[in-house]
Every structure is written in C-alpha cells, then in structure tokens.
Motif scaffolding. Structure first.
Motif, PDB file in Angstrom:
ATOM      1  N   TYR A 333     -16.260  31.413  39.414  1.00  0.00           N
ATOM      2  CA  TYR A 333     -14.990  30.281  39.446  1.00  0.00           C
ATOM      3  C   TYR A 333     -14.396  30.832  41.101  1.00  0.00           C
ATOM      4  CZ  TYR A 333     -10.539  28.562  37.970  1.00  0.00           C
ATOM      5  OH  TYR A 333      -9.714  27.740  37.843  1.00  0.00           O
ATOM      6  N   GLU A 334     -14.082  32.122  41.379  1.00  0.00           N
ATOM      7  CA  GLU A 334     -13.434  32.263  42.658  1.00  0.00           C
ATOM      8  C   GLU A 334     -13.525  31.613  44.127  1.00  0.00           C
ATOM      9  OE1 GLU A 334     -13.083  36.733  42.406  1.00  0.00           O
ATOM     10  OE2 GLU A 334     -11.655  36.492  41.298  1.00  0.00           O
ATOM     11  N   CYS A 337     -13.865  27.658  43.326  1.00  0.00           N
ATOM     12  CA  CYS A 337     -12.422  27.306  43.982  1.00  0.00           C
ATOM     13  C   CYS A 337     -12.318  27.903  46.410  1.00  0.00           C
ATOM     14  CB  CYS A 337     -10.901  28.371  43.631  1.00  0.00           C
ATOM     15  SG  CYS A 337     -11.071  27.870  41.574  1.00  0.00           S
ATOM     16  N   MET A 372     -14.364  20.134  44.419  1.00  0.00           N
ATOM     17  CA  MET A 372     -15.038  21.047  44.656  1.00  0.00           C
ATOM     18  C   MET A 372     -16.920  20.090  45.292  1.00  0.00           C
ATOM     19  SD  MET A 372     -13.277  22.636  46.455  1.00  0.00           S
ATOM     20  CE  MET A 372     -14.129  23.594  47.693  1.00  0.00           C
ATOM     21  N   ARG A 424     -10.753  20.896  38.581  1.00  0.00           N
ATOM     22  CA  ARG A 424     -10.193  22.714  38.202  1.00  0.00           C
ATOM     23  C   ARG A 424      -9.670  21.089  36.718  1.00  0.00           C
ATOM     24  NH1 ARG A 424      -7.987  25.341  42.064  1.00  0.00           N
ATOM     25  NH2 ARG A 424      -8.204  23.851  43.226  1.00  0.00           N
ATOM     26  N   MET A 508      -8.630  30.763  34.102  1.00  0.00           N
ATOM     27  CA  MET A 508      -9.273  29.534  34.711  1.00  0.00           C
ATOM     28  C   MET A 508      -9.753  28.453  33.549  1.00  0.00           C
ATOM     29  SD  MET A 508     -12.649  31.817  35.290  1.00  0.00           S
ATOM     30  CE  MET A 508     -13.610  32.217  33.153  1.00  0.00           C
ATOM     31  N   GLY A 510     -11.854  25.523  34.981  1.00  0.00           N
ATOM     32  CA  GLY A 510     -12.690  24.618  35.474  1.00  0.00           C
ATOM     33  C   GLY A 510     -14.274  23.879  34.648  1.00  0.00           C
TER      34      GLY A 510
END
Length: 613
Positions: A333-334, A337, A372, A424, A508, A510
């Motif tokens: 997830y990080e 992002c 993204m 997200r 989170m 997303g």
C-alpha cells in the motif's frame, strides 16, 4: 496430466499415458493438488508434490522467486507447474479416483478392479461399455477423501449392529428417469435387501446416522497412511466446488525487490548476510560470485535492510504468519501510494507506478483521490494448501490439507505480469461517512453474521480471528466489484480477467484492480487507460448508476442477509458479485447500499451525490 503407471519389478521405465490437458494457471486455482478432475469418461485426483521437484524438468517447470512471499510461507522458492499439452515432455501426475464405478449397461456397481478392465482402458469387461465413475464422494473438513459407502447405505437397517462384513451380494445402480432428483438414483443388492435411493445422502448427519466415521484417507498422496480423524464425513457431488478449494497466498513485486537482484542472489542469502557487516568483504564476494555482472554493494545492503524491516516473526506460527502477511500488504500500500516512476528504472524493473498526466479535477466531486497507474506489475500467486467442505477465506479459519506427505522447500505458483489501477478514497470524507449511525448499523449486521461464521469454524473458541467487516472495508470491496463489472462492459475486459486487491484497515483505504491473467487480456494498456481521471470519473458515475438498480430488486436491496453465512446484505449475482477468481473474499462482505443508499435512506450511500449530480 499423467496417471502413475503400475509398478513392475524390473520393468523398464515407459512413457506414461496422457489424460487430458489443462492450463498452468488452473493447476493453482482450479485443478491443484488434491482436486478432482474429469477427463472424458474418467475421473482422477491430482497427485501430491512428493518427488515432483525431481520429476519436473526445469525447462517446463522453471523456478520462480519472490523473496517476501517465500519468507512468509517458509519455503525457499516456487515452481511453475509443467505444461500438459501435446508438445510437453512431462505433466502433472494424477491418480484414478473415485475407485467405485458403475456400468451403464449391466448396472453393476463395484470397485473398478472388480470389472477387470484391460490395461489402459476403463471399461466393463462383460459389456465392453465405458465405466462411469461414482458421482458421489465422501469428504471431511480436515481434507480427507474417500469413496461413498454404497454397501452400508443400501444395507442400513438390514444388518445387525456392529456388523462390518459384506453380505456376498452384488450391488446395482440404476436411474429410474422419472425425475432429476436423488430419488431417481436407486441402489440395490442381489442379496435381497430392499432397494434404496440416494435421497437424504447429503444431509449433514446422513453418514453419522449410519455410524460411518471418517476413513482418514488421502488418495492424492502416494503411500499415505490413513489418519485418525474425528470429523464427521459429508457426502458431496464429485464435481462440487467445495470438494476442493485452494488456499492461495500472493504478493506483488515492489521495490527494492522488483529489479531482479533478489532473484540473482537466491541461494546465497546466508553467505551475503555473513559479509554484510563488512562492505569491503561483501564487494569481494560479489565480484567472485558474479564475475560477468556488476552487482552494487549498496543495492545488496538495501535488500538486507528491507528484509530486516519486514516484520521478522521467527516463531512460524499461523498467527505470526498472518501478521507478517498483513505487514506485506501494508508495504504494498505504501509503495502504491508513493509510486515508482518509469524514468528512474531500467528494463528489469517489474514495478512501474505513476500518477496520470491529466488533470484530476473531474474526480474531486466523487470522493476519489488521484489514482495511480500501475503500468508494470508482477504478482506471484502460490498454492499453499487446500481445504474441503468449507471454502477458505482470508479471515475464516479452515483446516489446510497438505500438498505433500513430507515437508518441501518449495510450493507450486504462477506469476502474472500485467497492469492495474490503484484507487484511494478521501480519508476525511470517508471518516464522516463511516460515522453515520445508519451506515454503522448495516455494517454491524454484516459483522455479527461474519463473527458467528468465524466462531463456528474456529478450532479454538478462545482464538477466534477478528472480522474485517468495517464500513471502509465493505465500501471498498463493493466499489471494486462495481468497477470491475463496469470495466468489463465498457472496456471489453472479461470480469474473470480482472482481479481486486484490497487495502483496508484503520490506516489504509485503497484498492487495486489489475489483470488477473497473462494471456491476451493481460497487459495491453487497456486497464491503465481506465485510470485516466476523466475516463475514471465517467466509469465511476456509470457504475454507481448501474448499482442503483438490480434486476432482483426489491428483494435484493431489501434483503436482511444473503451470501455464504449471511455475510452480505444487498448483493447478488445480478448486481455486484464476481467470478470467484476475481474476488479476494469469496463474494462475502458486500453491500451495494453503501454505494448508492436505499430507497428509504439514500444518504447512507457514499456516492449518493453522484446520483443527483
């Protein structure tokens, strides 16, 4: 696929007969180890992994590396299952199962050996008709599998208590043809007992009432002894989806693991770690180990540091493994992002993630953040184990049946090179929406039913896992399904070729929608194109309007509980449900009312404003 040959002492090794073909991906998701597969008029069980590492050639079953996933599953690497087409040299081993067959002409019902078929054929010797494998099998929640006890079924109530020997008669199976129900399937014995139908055989207590215990047999494992099992056996259709369900674990290749360096260091990690404290010695070792390739010492040290930062729970327990798997998701997830620009990478980079070039203003009213675009993506999906009777879920505890008799250092897996779009939700708007009393009430009903299901399936009542059913999780899950259905209609993608990956907890919010196959629908840029802000806003509005109405309404939108274990509310196959391979939660924890609201209270829908705008 190739069934094992009859063992003959001193006989030369011969080419094994082939029985059908399947795609490699199906050996992970549909026809994996322990599953039943029908080929023409025959039925087989896919054999275990014992000896497969040596039998599978590296040309047809190459080694796959995904260091993060391998650490979590406690293996060294993965193997791609071998191909089974006409040009392949080998294939997946299978064993005949079930062993009880019937003849459609003389109605004889017995073990396949009783028909005395010639080698390589499965026919009735007397009638020269193809034998029909038993439609019914017996399985338990611990993964054991056996033939249906026809003799005990037809002789129930006609034998003394404790009698275990057979009557000496011959069984017959015939179909009356009057209806398509189990009542029309009749079993008889020449000893003269009354004829019995298969009606009632699927009741949970049907075999327990006959005092038929679980046999503990594992026919997919060669020379496996029968295990002691206290689980009640259940009668199942041979082709039922609950006869075999895979336990899959997957991971995305993300930096710093996505440039191929970790793969080249495979098998050398222990030595590399020994020299990690002294960079000069590490550099000398790398020069000797890779004389024709320049390996950066800093890059290797970065990999070691990244590995140490990953939750290193060494106890190997299932709880620790699940915790590390959640940590793996959080790292993904990080990285999704943060992105990973294509200009900064070389051709070996397997993860490219960038924001769209267009203006994100069309998304502002929708509650979506700037998406993204994952232009390059690699996923490794490994078959860890399988279950029977109860379908596995990411949170529901099931007994995991082993793929081999002895522990192995590898697991079968497939890799998908594709693309996707990462979305997200706006955190502030999401928090305000989740605080709504009506929203919380609907999700509480889902959570209560899911927690009841977790308690029923837990082996230890004191260690029941928490349900992930929270407002943001159910919303993200339903939104992913709605968008996949929309893209399948608007962009021409089959719904089964797209897959969701959810990132939902208190930190989170997303979801990633990406290509689930690497065939012609895999990586052509079509999914990435859907992430451009203008097109995404249009697709979202269309998906929300489409979710407002279901052909099963008003029953669907007014339903109090639907789905497996009543873990859904307003969700059915006519609106938001997906093919099983596309959903991470087996079509559970869904409610489209959280997207669009209900006729009585439209405000509980997160995207309700899009319906009036």
């Amino acid at each position: 696929m190739t069934p094992p040959p009859a063992r003959r002492r001193g006989a030369p090794r011969r080419s094994l007969p082939r029985r059908g073909t399947v795609r490699r991906a199906q050996m992970i998701t549909t026809y994996g180890v322990g599953s039943l597969i029908a080929v023409d008029n025959e039925s087989f069980v896919v054999a275990g992994l014992d000896g497969a590492h040596e039998a599978w050639s590296l040309e047809e079953a190459p080694i796959i590396h995904e260091h993060r996933l391998a650490r979590i599953l406690g293996v060294q690497h993965f193997r791609l299952p071998p191909a089974s087409d006409d040009d392949s040299k080998d294939g997946i081993r299978v064993r005949r199962f079930p062993l009880w067959h019937s003849c459609p002409r003389c109605d004889a019902l017995q073990h396949v050996r009783g028909f005395n078929p010639p080698p390589g054929k499965n026919i009735c010797t007397d009638c020269e008709e193809d034998l029909v494998p038993s439609r019914f099998v017996v399985a338990c929640e611990h993964g054991h599998l056996d033939d249906f006890p026809y003799w005990k079924w037809v002789h129930r109530g006609n034998r003394a208590d404790g009698a275990s020997g057979h009557c000496g008669g011959e069984l017959r199976l015939r179909t009356s043809g009057r209806t398509a129900s189990l009542r029309s399937i009749r079993i008889s014995c020449t000893c003269g007992v009354p004829e019995a139908s298969m009606e009632g055989a699927f009741r949970r207590s049907a075999l327990a009432d006959l005092k038929v215990p679980c046999s503990g047999k594992r026919p997919w494992l060669k020379d496996a002894p029968a295990e002691s099992c206290a689980q009640p056996p259940r009668t199942l259709q041979r082709g039922s989806s609950v006869v075999w369900a895979p336990v899959l674990k997957s991971a995305l290749s993300i930096p710093p693991w996505s440039d191929g360096l970790a793969d080249r260091l495979s098998g050398r990690w222990d030595t590399v770690r020994e020299y990690a404290s002294d960079p000069s010695k590490l550099a000398i070792y790398l020069q000797g180990a890779f004389p024709n390739e320049e390996i950066s010492t800093d890059a290797v040290l970065a990999l070691i540091e990244a590995e140490d930062q990953e939750d290193p729970d060494p106890d190997g327990s299932s709880a620790g493994q699940n915790h590390r798997y959640l940590a793996l998701r959080r790292q993904e997830y990080e990285r999704l992002c943060a992105g990973n620009a294509e200009a900064d990478n070389d051709r070996r980079q397997q993860f490219v993630c960038e924001p769209p070039s267009g203006d994100s203003a069309p998304l502002l009213p929708t509650g979506l953040m700037t998406p993204m675009l994952v232009k390059r993506l690699r996923e490794v999906r490994a078959l860890k184990a399988f279950s029977r009777v109860t379908a596995p879920d990411s949170n529901v505890e099931v007994h995991e049946a082993a793929l081999s008799l002895r522990p192995t250092t590898w697991l079968p897996a497939m890799e998908v090179h594709g693309e996707g779009v990462f979305l997200r939700l706006d955190d502030d708007r999401l928090e305000r929406w989740a605080a709504c009393t009506a929203v919380a009430a609907r999700v509480d009903r889902i959570r209560a039913n899911h927690e009841r299901l977790l308690r029923e399936r837990a082996s230890d009542p004191a260690q029941v896992p928490d349900s992930p059913a929270e407002p943001r999780m159910v919303l993200l899950h339903t939104l992913a399904h709605a968008l996949i259905n929309e893209w399948s209609l608007d962009a021409g993608y089959p719904a089964a070729s797209l897959r969701e990956r959810l990132y939902a907890d208190e930190t989170m919010a997303g979801l990633l929608i990406y290509t689930a196959t690497s065939d012609s629908a895999g990586s052509l840029g079509g999914v990435v194109a859907q992430g451009e802000p203008t097109r995404l806003a249009q697709a979202l509005r269309s998906a929300v309007h489409r979710a407002q109405w279901c052909s099963a309404d008003p029953l669907c939108i007014e339903s109090e509980a639907t789905g497996t274990g009543s873990t859904n509310l307003a969700a059915c196959h006519a609106c938001v449900m997906l093919p099983e391979t596309s959903c991470e939660h087996n079509n559970c924890l869904l409610d489209r009312a959280l997207l669009v609201g209900t006729p009585e209270d439209p405000t509980i829908g997160f995207f309700a404003d899009l319906l009036t705008g």
